[in-house]
Design an enzyme around this catalytic site. Structure first.
Site, PDB file in Angstrom:
ATOM      1  CB  THR A 371      31.811  32.176  63.816  1.00 29.81           C
ATOM      2  OG1 THR A 371      32.401  33.558  63.478  1.00 29.81           O
ATOM      3  CG2 THR A 371      32.435  32.310  65.242  1.00 29.81           C
ATOM      4  CB  THR A 389      35.796  32.639  64.720  1.00 31.97           C
ATOM      5  OG1 THR A 389      34.979  32.949  62.268  1.00 31.97           O
ATOM      6  CG2 THR A 389      36.734  33.732  64.533  1.00 31.97           C
ATOM      7  CG  ASN A 391      34.693  37.870  60.412  1.00 32.07           C
ATOM      8  OD1 ASN A 391      34.294  37.740  61.033  1.00 32.07           O
ATOM      9  ND2 ASN A 391      35.544  38.336  59.426  1.00 32.07           N
ATOM     10  N   GLY A 463      28.078  33.331  64.088  1.00 30.82           N
ATOM     11  CA  GLY A 463      27.242  34.498  62.875  1.00 30.82           C
ATOM     12  C   GLY A 463      27.177  35.950  63.097  1.00 30.82           C
TER      13      GLY A 463
HETATM   14  N1  GLY Z   1      34.794  36.908  63.083  1.00 32.45           N
HETATM   15  C1  GLY Z   1      33.273  37.295  63.831  1.00 32.45           C
HETATM   16  C2  GLY Z   1      33.682  37.980  64.911  1.00 32.45           C
HETATM   17  O1  GLY Z   1      34.328  37.644  65.940  1.00 32.45           O
HETATM   18  O2  GLY Z   1      32.263  38.690  65.417  1.00 32.45           O
END
Ligand code: GLY
Length: 558
Positions: A371, A389, A391, A463
Site C-alpha cells: 500500500t 493500495t 493490496n 503495511g
Molecule cells: N490492503 C491492505 C488494507 O487495506 O489494509
C-alpha cells in the site's frame, strides 16, 4: 494455514530493514508534500506552487505514483482520502474496492473446503477499483485546478519514462514469480525477463494512453468507456468476475471521519471500512492513564503495555470490524470508556496474556500488504492524507492487456474463510465475509492530530495490519515520548495482531529489550522493516516533513 505462512514470511522478507538513521526532515514555511517517490512528490509540489490546493496536489501525486510506484500506486485499486480544510471542516472519501455483484461467500474455497490461491493471484482476486472515481470526486468537490492539469505530470512520466531507482529495480525483480504469470505484466515490468537496471528508463505507453483518455473524458472513461470495456472483456476471457455493470455501479462514499481525544489532543482518523481508526483510538484509549510511557520509548515495559493493548484490539477487530454499509459495526461501544477500562484492567504489567486465552471482548451494546501513503499540507492550511493500495505488492499481478496498469487483489482482505488467516496472517470473522458489492475491511489509517484545535500532525503508512502499529507508534513517539518527527518516524517498530501470538520486532529493537519481552512471556520474532510512514508536523508557522528512512520516500516543501 499452509497457504498463508509462506506468504506472510515473504511479505516480511520483502521489507528489508534499513538502518533507521534519522536524517534531517524537510522544512518549509508554506507547504509540504511527503510521498513514497521523488517524481510524485515533485508533481504535487508543482501543483501547489501553481495555485492548486492540497486536494489538487493529492490527486496529482496519486496519479503520478500510479506510474512511478507500480507496487502500490494505482488506478486499478482503491483507498481512502482524509481531508481537513483550513476552516476546520473534515471529510473522508472512501474509494475502497468493492466485491463484484457475483462474488460469493465461499468463492475461494476448493472442493475440499480449503482455501485456494485465487484471492491473491489472477483475475478472480480483483475487487472493483475505486481510485479513479475517488480522485475525480475529490477534485470536483474539494479541488480547484482543471482535471487535465492534475493528470498531466503522470501522463508525461508514463509517456517519456523515468529512471528506475535501485529500490524499484530490486522490487520488480523480486516480484517476478507474480508478474511473469501474466504476459503484459511480464513485458512491461520485467522487460520480458531481462529486468530493469537502476537508472534505466521505464516507459509505459499503454498506461499513458489510458491516463490520457481519463484526462480527456474523466472517470466515466474508466467506468463506462473504452477502459471499462477492455477491462470487462479481459475479465470475461480469464474467469474474472468484474463486469461492465460492476464498473458502472461503482460509487465513492463520503463518510464522517472518526474522531477521538487522547491526552488533550484531538485525533481525526479513518472510520470503517477501515479498521485502523478504531484501532488507533482503542489502543490509545487502553493505554491512557496507565503511565506506560514513564519507562521510556523502546523499553520492554512500554512495548509490553502497547503490545497487550494491540492484542486486545486485534481480537476485537476479528469479530466486529467490517463494511458499515453491510454490518453494524459497534464503534462507539468499542471506544466506550468503561469498556476500555475493563480491557486495561485485564493487562498484567509483568506477563503477556496468551492470545489463546483472549477472545474478542463483549463491548456494551450502545449505538451510536503493499500500500502507499502520502501527506500534503498547502499554504492555506488545508491538509490531505491519502492511503491507497492494490493490496499486496503489484496486486493480483494482472496487467489488463493494452491498458498498462496492474489490478488489485483486494478480495483477499475479506475473510475468504472466516477463522482462517489471510495474506497478512490476519484472522477475521463472519462480519467480514464476502458479499456482493461489499467493501473488504481495511487497515489503512490516514490520520491527523490536532493540538489546541490546530493541525499538528498528518500521517499514515502502508503495511497491512502493521499500518495500525506504524501509525500508532509514531503518534506515541511524538505525543507521549516527545521525540522529534524524524526520530519518531525512524524509531524501531513492533507489532502484535492477536493471532498469530507473536510479537514482531524490527532489528533495531535491542537484544536486551527483546530478551526482557521474552521473559514476560512474549514470543518475539525479528522481521525486516515494517511500515513506511509519510508524516508532516506543523509547529507554529513551520512545517516539517519526514519520509521514512526505511524507503525511498521524499519530502519537499517551500
Ligand atoms: N490492503 C491492505 C488494507 O487495506 O489494509
Amino acid at each position: 494455514m499452509g497457504r498463508t505462512l509462506p506468504l506472510v514470511a515473504l511479505l516480511f522478507a520483502l521489507g528489508s530493514w534499513k538502518p533507521a538513521s534519522a536524517g534531517q526532515p524537510a522544512r518549509a514555511h508554506h507547504a509540504m508534500v511527503v510521498s513514497r517517490e521523488v517524481h510524485a512528490t515533485e508533481a504535487g509540489l508543482a501543483v501547489l506552487r501553481s495555485g492548486g490546493n492540497a486536494v489538487d496536489a493529492a490527486v496529482a501525486v496519486g496519479f503520478a505514483l500510479a506510474v512511478t510506484h507500480p507496487a502500490a500506486g494505482n488506478i486499478g485499486g482503491g483507498g481512502f482520502m482524509l481531508i481537513r480544510l483550513a476552516d476546520g471542516r473534515t471529510t473522508f472519501l472512501d474509494f475502497r474496492e468493492r466485491a463484484p455483484a457475483t462474488a460469493s461467500r465461499d468463492m475461494y474455497l476448493g472442493p475440499d473446503g480449503a482455501l485456494t490461491r485465487e484471492s491473491v493471484s489472477g483475475y478472480r482476486a480483483v475487487g472493483v477499483p475505486g481510485t479513479v472515481r475517488g480522485f475525480e470526486f475529490a477534485s470536483t468537490h474539494y479541488g480547484r485546478k482543471p482535471w487535465a492539469e492534475l493528470l498531466a505530470p503522470a501522463i508525461e512520466l508514463a509517456a517519456k519514462g523515468f529512471p528506475v531507482s535501485g529500490d524499484l529495480a530490486d522490487s520488480l525483480k523480486n516480484a517476478r514469480p507474480k508478474l511473469e504469470l501474466f504476459p503484459d505484466s511480464r513485458r512491461i515490468f520485467l522487460k520480458q525477463g531481462a529486468f530493469y537496471a537502476p537508472g534505466e528508463r521505464l516507459v509505459q505507453p499503454e498506461l499513458a494512453g489510458t491516463l490520457g483518455r481519463i484526462s480527456s473524458a474523466g472517470a466515466r472513461e474508466f467506468y463506462e468507456g473504452e477502459t471499462a470495456r477492455r477491462l470487462a472483456q479481459a475479465m470475461a476471457q480469464h474467469g474474472g468476475l468484474i463486469t461492465l455493470a460492476d464498473l458502472r455501479a461503482y460509487q465513492v462514499v463520503e463518510r464522517q471521519p472518526l474522531t477521538g481525544r487522547y491526552r488533550g489532543y484531538d485525533l481525526v482518523t479513518a472510520p470503517p471500512p477501515s479498521s485502523g481508526g478504531v484501532g488507533i483510538l482503542e489502543i490509545l484509549g487502553i493505554l491512557e492513564s496507565t503511565g506506560y510511557a514513564k519507562s521510556g520509548p523502546g523499553s520492554a515495559a512500554s512495548i509490553h503495555y502497547t503490545v497487550e493493548a494491540m492484542r486486545r484490539y486485534f481480537a476485537d477487530r476479528s469479530e466486529y470490524l467490517a463494511d458499515p454499509d453491510f454490518v453494524r459495526v459497534p464503534v462507539a461501544a468499542l471506544l466506550n470508556k468503561p469498556y476500555l477500562a475493563g480491557l486495561r484492567k485485564s493487562i498484567d504489567p509483568e506477563r503477556a496474556t496468551p492470545s489463546a486465552r483472549l477472545r474478542p471482548g463483549a463491548p456494551p451494546r450502545v449505538e451510536s500488504s503493499e500500500t502507499t501513503h502520502y501527506s500534503i499540507v498547502d499554504a492555506e492550511g488545508n491538509a490531505v492524507a491519502v492511503t491507497y493500495t492494490i493490496n499486496a505488492g503489484y496486486g493480483s499481478g494482472v496487467t489488463v492487456p493494452g491498458l498498462g496498469f496492474l489490478l488489485n487483489n483486494e478480495m483477499d482482505d475479506f475473510a475468504a474463510k472466516p477463522g482462517a488467516p489471510n495474506l497478512f496472517g490476519l484472522v477475521q470473522g463472519e462480519a467480514n465475509a464476502i458479499q456482493p458489492r461489499k467493501r473488504p475491511l481495511s487497515c489503512m489509517t490516514p490520520t491527523m492530530v490536532l493540538r489546541g484545535g490546530r493541525l499538528y500532525l498528518v500521517l499514515g503508512s502502508p503495511g497491512g495490519p502493521r499500518i495500525i502499529s506504524s501509525v500508532l507508534e509514531v503518534i506515541q513517539n511524538v505525543l507521549d515520548f516527545g521525540m522529534s518527527l524524524e526520530d519518531a518516524v525512524a524509531s524501531p517498530r513492533f507489532h502484535h495482531q492477536w493471532l498469530p501470538d507473536t510479537l514482531y520486532v524490527e532489528p533495531g529493537v535491542s537484544p536486551r529489550t527483546a530478551a526482557r519481552l521474552a521473559a514476560r512471556g512474549h514470543r518475539v520474532e525479528r522481521i525486516g522493516s515494517m511500515g513506511e510512514v509519510a508524516a508532516i508536523l506543523i509547529d507554529g508557522g513551520s512545517l516539517q516533513g519526514a519520509a521514512d528512512p526505511r524507503s525511498e520516500g521524499h519530502a519537499a516543501g517551500y
